[in-house]
Design a protein around this motif. Structure first.
Motif, PDB file in Angstrom:
ATOM      1  N   ASP A  27       2.713  -1.527 -91.819  1.00 12.48           N
ATOM      2  CA  ASP A  27       3.999  -0.905 -91.438  1.00 12.48           C
ATOM      3  C   ASP A  27       4.413  -1.362 -90.045  1.00 12.48           C
ATOM      4  O   ASP A  27       5.560  -1.728 -89.801  1.00 12.48           O
ATOM      5  CB  ASP A  27       3.897   0.628 -91.413  1.00 12.48           C
ATOM      6  CG  ASP A  27       3.656   1.199 -92.795  1.00 12.48           C
ATOM      7  OD1 ASP A  27       3.726   0.428 -93.773  1.00 12.48           O
ATOM      8  OD2 ASP A  27       3.371   2.409 -92.883  1.00 12.48           O
ATOM      9  N   ASN A  28       3.447  -1.324 -89.146  1.00 13.21           N
ATOM     10  CA  ASN A  28       3.717  -1.695 -87.755  1.00 13.21           C
ATOM     11  C   ASN A  28       4.200  -3.140 -87.670  1.00 13.21           C
ATOM     12  O   ASN A  28       5.154  -3.461 -86.956  1.00 13.21           O
ATOM     13  CB  ASN A  28       2.414  -1.515 -86.955  1.00 13.21           C
ATOM     14  CG  ASN A  28       2.528  -2.038 -85.534  1.00 13.21           C
ATOM     15  OD1 ASN A  28       2.634  -3.238 -85.318  1.00 13.21           O
ATOM     16  ND2 ASN A  28       2.504  -1.138 -84.569  1.00 13.21           N
ATOM     17  N   PHE A  29       3.566  -4.017 -88.418  1.00  9.91           N
ATOM     18  CA  PHE A  29       3.931  -5.427 -88.334  1.00  9.91           C
ATOM     19  C   PHE A  29       5.257  -5.700 -89.041  1.00  9.91           C
ATOM     20  O   PHE A  29       6.018  -6.590 -88.644  1.00  9.91           O
ATOM     21  CB  PHE A  29       2.816  -6.306 -88.913  1.00  9.91           C
ATOM     22  CG  PHE A  29       2.952  -7.754 -88.530  1.00  9.91           C
ATOM     23  CD1 PHE A  29       2.810  -8.160 -87.210  1.00  9.91           C
ATOM     24  CD2 PHE A  29       3.254  -8.714 -89.476  1.00  9.91           C
ATOM     25  CE1 PHE A  29       2.964  -9.489 -86.843  1.00  9.91           C
ATOM     26  CE2 PHE A  29       3.407 -10.048 -89.122  1.00  9.91           C
ATOM     27  CZ  PHE A  29       3.260 -10.435 -87.798  1.00  9.91           C
ATOM     28  N   ASN A  78       6.429 -11.455 -77.402  1.00 11.96           N
ATOM     29  CA  ASN A  78       6.447 -10.315 -76.497  1.00 11.96           C
ATOM     30  C   ASN A  78       5.004  -9.825 -76.325  1.00 11.96           C
ATOM     31  O   ASN A  78       4.408  -9.264 -77.242  1.00 11.96           O
ATOM     32  CB  ASN A  78       7.338  -9.228 -77.115  1.00 11.96           C
ATOM     33  CG  ASN A  78       7.306  -7.946 -76.324  1.00 11.96           C
ATOM     34  OD1 ASN A  78       6.448  -7.757 -75.458  1.00 11.96           O
ATOM     35  ND2 ASN A  78       8.229  -7.061 -76.640  1.00 11.96           N
ATOM     36  N   THR A  79       4.447 -10.086 -75.134  1.00 12.00           N
ATOM     37  CA  THR A  79       3.005  -9.859 -74.960  1.00 12.00           C
ATOM     38  C   THR A  79       2.577  -8.422 -75.237  1.00 12.00           C
ATOM     39  O   THR A  79       1.484  -8.192 -75.753  1.00 12.00           O
ATOM     40  CB  THR A  79       2.529 -10.236 -73.540  1.00 12.00           C
ATOM     41  OG1 THR A  79       3.594 -10.021 -72.631  1.00 12.00           O
ATOM     42  CG2 THR A  79       2.052 -11.629 -73.466  1.00 12.00           C
ATOM     43  N   ALA A  80       3.439  -7.477 -74.895  1.00 12.27           N
ATOM     44  CA  ALA A  80       3.072  -6.077 -75.119  1.00 12.27           C
ATOM     45  C   ALA A  80       2.843  -5.822 -76.604  1.00 12.27           C
ATOM     46  O   ALA A  80       2.083  -4.934 -76.989  1.00 12.27           O
ATOM     47  CB  ALA A  80       4.174  -5.160 -74.604  1.00 12.27           C
ATOM     48  N   TYR A  81       3.486  -6.623 -77.439  1.00 20.99           N
ATOM     49  CA  TYR A  81       3.300  -6.464 -78.881  1.00 20.99           C
ATOM     50  C   TYR A  81       2.182  -7.370 -79.408  1.00 20.99           C
ATOM     51  O   TYR A  81       1.385  -6.970 -80.263  1.00 20.99           O
ATOM     52  CB  TYR A  81       4.609  -6.762 -79.621  1.00 20.99           C
ATOM     53  CG  TYR A  81       4.488  -6.470 -81.089  1.00 20.99           C
ATOM     54  CD1 TYR A  81       4.524  -5.155 -81.556  1.00 20.99           C
ATOM     55  CD2 TYR A  81       4.274  -7.490 -82.001  1.00 20.99           C
ATOM     56  CE1 TYR A  81       4.355  -4.869 -82.904  1.00 20.99           C
ATOM     57  CE2 TYR A  81       4.107  -7.217 -83.347  1.00 20.99           C
ATOM     58  CZ  TYR A  81       4.155  -5.910 -83.786  1.00 20.99           C
ATOM     59  OH  TYR A  81       3.978  -5.623 -85.109  1.00 20.99           O
ATOM     60  N   ILE A 100       7.718  -3.776 -88.894  1.00 24.72           N
ATOM     61  CA  ILE A 100       8.742  -3.398 -87.914  1.00 24.72           C
ATOM     62  C   ILE A 100       8.761  -4.386 -86.746  1.00 24.72           C
ATOM     63  O   ILE A 100       9.816  -4.799 -86.284  1.00 24.72           O
ATOM     64  CB  ILE A 100       8.473  -1.959 -87.394  1.00 24.72           C
ATOM     65  CG1 ILE A 100       8.613  -0.958 -88.525  1.00 24.72           C
ATOM     66  CG2 ILE A 100       9.406  -1.596 -86.247  1.00 24.72           C
ATOM     67  CD1 ILE A 100       8.001   0.397 -88.234  1.00 24.72           C
ATOM     68  N   GLY A 101       7.573  -4.803 -86.309  1.00 23.68           N
ATOM     69  CA  GLY A 101       7.507  -5.533 -85.036  1.00 23.68           C
ATOM     70  C   GLY A 101       7.370  -7.032 -85.132  1.00 23.68           C
ATOM     71  O   GLY A 101       7.206  -7.696 -84.111  1.00 23.68           O
ATOM     72  N   ASN A 102       7.458  -7.594 -86.341  1.00 19.94           N
ATOM     73  CA  ASN A 102       7.119  -9.019 -86.485  1.00 19.94           C
ATOM     74  C   ASN A 102       7.996  -9.945 -85.639  1.00 19.94           C
ATOM     75  O   ASN A 102       7.544 -10.985 -85.182  1.00 19.94           O
ATOM     76  CB  ASN A 102       7.102  -9.445 -87.953  1.00 19.94           C
ATOM     77  CG  ASN A 102       8.470  -9.317 -88.595  1.00 19.94           C
ATOM     78  OD1 ASN A 102       9.311 -10.190 -88.448  1.00 19.94           O
ATOM     79  ND2 ASN A 102       8.688  -8.226 -89.297  1.00 19.94           N
ATOM     80  N   GLN A 103       9.268  -9.539 -85.432  1.00 16.64           N
ATOM     81  CA  GLN A 103      10.125 -10.422 -84.633  1.00 16.64           C
ATOM     82  C   GLN A 103       9.715 -10.393 -83.153  1.00 16.64           C
ATOM     83  O   GLN A 103       9.917 -11.364 -82.431  1.00 16.64           O
ATOM     84  CB  GLN A 103      11.603 -10.038 -84.795  1.00 16.64           C
ATOM     85  CG  GLN A 103      12.114 -10.232 -86.218  1.00 16.64           C
ATOM     86  CD  GLN A 103      11.963 -11.680 -86.739  1.00 16.64           C
ATOM     87  OE1 GLN A 103      12.487 -12.610 -86.138  1.00 16.64           O
ATOM     88  NE2 GLN A 103      11.253 -11.865 -87.842  1.00 16.64           N
TER      89      GLN A 103
END
Ligand code: GLY
Length: 363
Positions: free
Chosen positions: A199-201, A212-215, A203-206
């Motif tokens: 789920d997290n990926f 984005n290092t924090a991700y 949402i955050g894949n872009q």
């Protein structure tokens, strides 16, 4: 800096995950009590970006350093290259107390790891992976090897490094296609790890693509942690470690059928993951939504979701000759649920054919 521990039967060693950590490589290595010479093995592409920083880091720690630069690409993973590297190490007077630093992606890691595992029956080894694929997968767990003309990775060893240093800042110099290729392995870990990570990926894949290092760091960490757990349970790949081959049976067939030219490893794995998830729906009732969600995710990442220019029969024939397939249908990894892989699945040959045909047809 994050320090993880690889705890295998043959060796315990630290895995450092550290943005900007390359500058610290020498200090970290010395902190393990290592004093011998470090021979960096890298390729010409990586050398252009990162060799000076690596050499400076070892010099700052007072470590004698030599460097061997090989040609980039899979062609370097040959026994001829291995022989040449043994001679270079000999000329450099490399001895048992010395070490190889594999600075590069999967090819350099496999090649340099194999050389370190066999030169003088084994010398020190530090893995400094510079590609995404090697940071999340190939530098961890001690698989080393080279190709023979007949097949990939047929000669090799299990040889755990003394240290792994993954520096996500190095990903910034990766060509986009190599970053995307590594993301196929990240998606594999999402499926293996479970819903929350997937789920997290989704949402955050872009954010990842934008580096984005924090991700990026937490995602790389999750992948490494998963692999460390599996390798600690089954270092020699007798059973459980096979879960890491999710997507790789069909993927390998696609790579071979495409002559290793048409699809990269990561692209082939992406297609293999799609087949594995769809077969998991049929075999284990994995909810239908995952096939659709995976397809959308792969598209967003720029990974292929359809096979072009290869006949399904060629993929199936290549799968049949895979060293990992004792017999064709009995060696697939499928998912009962996300986060619950099952190895050695005896997939019906007709169902497998239909899924490969579906990948060729698209949809
Ligand atoms: N990349 C699969 C393994 O290390 O076992």
């Amino acid at each position: 800096m994050i320090q993880l521990l690889a705890n295998t039967r043959s060796k315990e060693y630290p895995v450092f995950l550290s943005r900007g950590g390359l500058a610290d490589a020498g200090r970290l290595w010395s902190s393990l009590g290592k004093r011998g010479k470090v021979v960096i093995i890298t390729d010409a592409n990586v050398a252009g970006f990162h060799l000076a920083a690596a050499e400076a880091s070892f010099a700052a720690a007072g470590l004698e350093t030599s460097t061997i630069v090989v040609d980039p690409g899979e062609g370097a993973k040959s026994l001829e290259m291995v022989t040449g590297l043994y001679s270079r190490l000999f000329v450099l007077k490399t001895r048992r107390r010395d070490a190889v630093c594999a600075l590069g992606g999967g090819v350099v890691g496999d090649l340099a790891g194999f050389v370190a595992s066999t030169y003088m029956r084994g010398i020190g080894l530090m893995q400094v992976p510079t590609s995404l694929l090697s940071q999340v997968d190939s530098s961890i767990g001690g698989k080393t090897g080279v190709n023979i003309p007949e097949a990939k990775n047929y000669v090799g060893s299990f040889y755990q490094p003394d240290m792994v240093l993954a520096d996500p800042a190095l990903l910034k110099t990766l060509p986009r296609d190599q970053l995307v290729e590594g993301l196929a392995e990240v998606v594999k870990y999402c499926l293996l790890t479970g819903d929350a990570f997937f789920d997290n990926f989704e949402i955050g894949n872009q954010e990842f693509l934008a580096l984005n290092t924090a991700y990026v760091e937490p995602v790389v960490r999750r992948c490494i942690e998963y692999k460390l757990r599996i390798v600690s349970e089954d270092e020699r790949d007798y059973g459980r470690r096979a879960v890491l081959n999710l997507g790789h049976s069909v993927g390998h067939g696609i790579e071979v059928a495409g002559g290793y030219q048409r699809y990269s490893h990561g692209q082939a794995v992406a297609l293999g993951l799609l087949a594995a998830v769809r077969l998991s729906q049929q075999e284990f009732g994995l909810p239908e939504e995952y096939g659709d969600r995976l397809l959308s995710l792969l598209e967003l990442l720029g990974l292929p979701v359809r096979i072009e220019g290869i006949d399904p029969g060629e993929v199936l024939a290549a799968m049949a000759s895979d060293k990992k397939a004792d017999d064709l249908s009995a060696n697939m990894v499928l998912l009962k649920r996300l986060g619950e892989p099952v190895i050695n699945c005896d997939v019906d040959a007709g169902a497998l054919r239909r899924e490969v045909e579906r990948l060729v047809a698209g949809g």
